[in-house]
Scaffold this motif. Sequence first.
Motif, PDB file in Angstrom:
ATOM      1  N   SER A  77       0.855  -1.185   0.000  1.00 39.74           N
ATOM      2  CA  SER A  77       0.000   0.000   0.000  1.00 39.74           C
ATOM      3  C   SER A  77       0.890   1.234   0.000  1.00 39.74           C
ATOM      4  N   ILE A  78       0.313   2.356  -0.378  1.00 39.21           N
ATOM      5  CA  ILE A  78       1.043   3.629  -0.397  1.00 39.21           C
ATOM      6  C   ILE A  78       0.756   4.339   0.915  1.00 39.21           C
ATOM      7  N   GLU A  79       1.635   4.111   1.885  1.00 39.86           N
ATOM      8  CA  GLU A  79       1.494   4.668   3.226  1.00 39.86           C
ATOM      9  C   GLU A  79       2.868   5.042   3.770  1.00 39.86           C
ATOM     10  N   PRO A  80       2.946   6.077   4.613  1.00 44.72           N
ATOM     11  CA  PRO A  80       4.242   6.440   5.210  1.00 44.72           C
ATOM     12  C   PRO A  80       4.876   5.259   5.931  1.00 44.72           C
ATOM     13  N   GLY A  81       6.157   5.063   5.698  1.00 40.87           N
ATOM     14  CA  GLY A  81       6.909   3.998   6.335  1.00 40.87           C
ATOM     15  C   GLY A  81       7.055   2.756   5.482  1.00 40.87           C
ATOM     16  N   LYS A  82       6.254   2.638   4.425  1.00 38.41           N
ATOM     17  CA  LYS A  82       6.335   1.455   3.565  1.00 38.41           C
ATOM     18  C   LYS A  82       7.242   1.722   2.359  1.00 38.41           C
ATOM     19  N   GLN A  83       7.782   0.625   1.814  1.00 34.62           N
ATOM     20  CA  GLN A  83       8.683   0.742   0.678  1.00 34.62           C
ATOM     21  C   GLN A  83       7.955   1.365  -0.508  1.00 34.62           C
ATOM     22  N   ALA A  84       8.663   2.246  -1.195  1.00 37.30           N
ATOM     23  CA  ALA A  84       8.052   3.049  -2.252  1.00 37.30           C
ATOM     24  C   ALA A  84       8.018   2.295  -3.571  1.00 37.30           C
ATOM     25  N   ASP A  85       7.155   1.290  -3.614  1.00 43.31           N
ATOM     26  CA  ASP A  85       6.898   0.524  -4.837  1.00 43.31           C
ATOM     27  C   ASP A  85       5.570   1.017  -5.392  1.00 43.31           C
TER      28      ASP A  85
END
Length: 543
Positions: A503-511
């Motif tokens: 998912s596109i959320e702060p803290g997650k890898q930017a895929d």
Amino acid sequence: MNHRYLLFGLFMALLTACSSKKKADLLVHHAVVYTADSLFTSAQAFAVKDGKFVAVGSSESLLNDYQADSVVDLKGQPVYPGFYDPHAHFLGLGQMLDQADLVGTNSFDEVVQRLKNFSEKHPANLWVIGRGWDQNDWRDKQFPTKEKLDAAFPNLPVCITRIDGHAVLLNSKALRLAGIAKGSKVPGGEVVLANNEPTGVLIDNAMGLVRRVIPQPDANDKERMLLAAQKVCLSLGLTTVSDAGLDRKDIELVEQLHRENKLKIRDYVMIKLGEPNLDYYLKRGPFQTDRLTVRSFKLYADGALGSRGACLRKPYHDRPETAGFLLLNPAELERILTLLEASTFQANTHCIGDSANHLILDLYGKLLKSPNPRRWRIEHAQVVSPDDFWKFNRYSVIPSVQPTHATSDMYWAADRLGPIRVKGAYAFNDLMKQNGMIAFGSDFPVEAPNPLYGFHAAVARVDAKGFPAGGYQMENAVDRASALKAMTSWAAYANFEDHLRGSIEPGKQADFVVLQQDIMKIPAPQLRGVKVLQTWIGGERLF
């Protein structure tokens, strides 16, 4: 003098404003961002630093709050989390790119002609190898036999694999090299005979008789294959793929290529079943790197429906003398699952027929007993009896399915299963309702690797030709939001990677992936044709 002070004051104010902004490596704005988070929120912009999302929100707020080395204005284009394929054969795709492509052939004569063309282009090959034939697509839907291969290739061994990977056809030269005769028998497999002689068709475990004599690619060949497969997958928006059954040497090769930064796509590897792999990995335990997850074993309960190796509770509707078969006996399956239950590994079991699904769900239930955090999976969950669906919820079992299997098989599935039993096949909505989630993959190269084909098949339940009008068993269609989560955040959960990405959320890898059109809004007939414009992994643009 006052004019100078005014200019100086404006300059200092501007400098202060800039210096107060947070630093990022990448700022994407003026986009339609589908986050696929738990609330399925939308946004317009996000910032990335050190390969991770650090902020998600409106274009105005992020442009005010961040300055970045790279600022990308997407001019209203749609953005999604990087697409997942939680059940595929990544190395297998690379291997298939080296073989004769038999997908989409309309007759066995066309298969033979493609093999001749391939052999002429590769005269140094010691074997003629191909994959992708499906007799269900031909006028004559019986298994082909070896005679036409013998005529075309009297001196070269030929081995061609059926589209599902659960049957092969050999010519006589290959049969002799493999030592296969009319008395050859293999538990969990079949050497198909006619007039008490091998026809050339081997099903499921019997395929091992020939695979032991086919020359195998070395590490350099496999590196080339993996990099070729990566190129294909990145062009289709895939940022995390899977390898459903790899040996230790191949897993270590993937690790090495990740370390060398040659292989950048992320890979969820299921360990191939076998005593050496069990001994080694049960001692080592699950592990996860930035780009690799190894925490599951791949088991096979049965074969495929198309080759009638799927294990059914009652005989096949179109061949009542057989009900298919198990590839491992129930005692052996229970022994292995008991070992996995005592570890922290996932069990991911291939189950096509309703008998295989029934057996494995009951074995899972015997060991897991109640709702649990183990995330054990049924791979395919293709034909499920009405009295077994509830077990997915009771034992927290994740159905890992392939929507394009439904639209490929629908032409003949009812012939195999009959009009009543087929209603429990490809029942994605019924499966999803059990735990409120489902994982969507493709099983490539059995099916095409394009994840949008699966998205289209799941929501519209038609194939590339728009058949059938109105959709196939539409009661089991899935809404678009669920279909997107099934190939992003829910797939990440099924892989034990939801804390990292999906998912596109702060803290997650930017895929993330940028598409030409918005798959959440465009008419269903346009979905398969949507182009991928950009694919990013860890904040790096790779396509």
